[in-house]
Design a protein around this motif. Structure first.
Motif, short mmCIF file in Angstrom:
data_model
loop_
_atom_site.label_atom_id
_atom_site.label_comp_id
_atom_site.label_asym_id
_atom_site.label_seq_id
_atom_site.Cartn_x
_atom_site.Cartn_y
_atom_site.Cartn_z
N UNK A 1 0.82 -1.21 0.00
CA UNK A 1 0.00 0.00 0.00
C UNK A 1 0.86 1.27 0.00
N UNK A 2 2.18 1.08 0.01
CA UNK A 2 3.12 2.21 0.02
C UNK A 2 2.84 3.17 1.17
N UNK A 3 2.69 2.57 2.35
CA UNK A 3 2.46 3.35 3.55
C UNK A 3 3.41 2.86 4.63
N UNK A 4 3.24 3.30 5.84
CA UNK A 4 4.10 2.89 6.95
C UNK A 4 3.24 2.44 8.12
N UNK A 5 3.89 1.77 9.07
CA UNK A 5 3.17 1.36 10.28
C UNK A 5 2.64 2.59 11.01
N UNK A 6 3.44 3.66 11.05
CA UNK A 6 3.01 4.89 11.74
C UNK A 6 1.77 5.49 11.07
N UNK A 7 1.74 5.48 9.74
CA UNK A 7 0.58 6.01 9.03
C UNK A 7 -0.65 5.13 9.27
N UNK A 8 -0.45 3.83 9.28
CA UNK A 8 -1.56 2.91 9.56
C UNK A 8 -2.08 3.16 10.98
N UNK A 9 -1.18 3.39 11.90
CA UNK A 9 -1.57 3.69 13.27
C UNK A 9 -2.44 4.94 13.33
#
Length: 71
Positions: free
Chosen positions: A18-26
């Motif tokens: 998804x070209x995102x990060x764990x922090x962004x998902x959080x």
């Protein structure tokens, strides 16, 4: 009747796809960064509700967040 069990969590892979990060998902789900990390590193299994919310944010199916074993 066949049995089904959850295997390894694939959340890390789905986050990368998804070209995102764990922090962004959080931030987008409201789950703590440590909780996301626990799921990614297979220290805890996601609840059904968490899997559905994460899959919605990552644009995949909840079933895509784990390996599944049938016997």
């Amino acid at each position: 009747m066949p049995n089904i069990s959850r295997g390894r969590c694939l959340l890390k892979l789905r986050i990368a796809e998804a070209k995102t990060t764990q922090a962004q998902l959080s931030r987008r789900t409201g789950y703590a960064p440590q909780q996301i990390s626990n799921w990614v590193n297979n220290r805890e299994k996601m609840s059904y509700e968490a899997a559905v919310l994460c899959s919605y944010v990552l644009n995949c199916h909840a079933e895509d967040l784990y390996e599944w074993h049938f016997s």
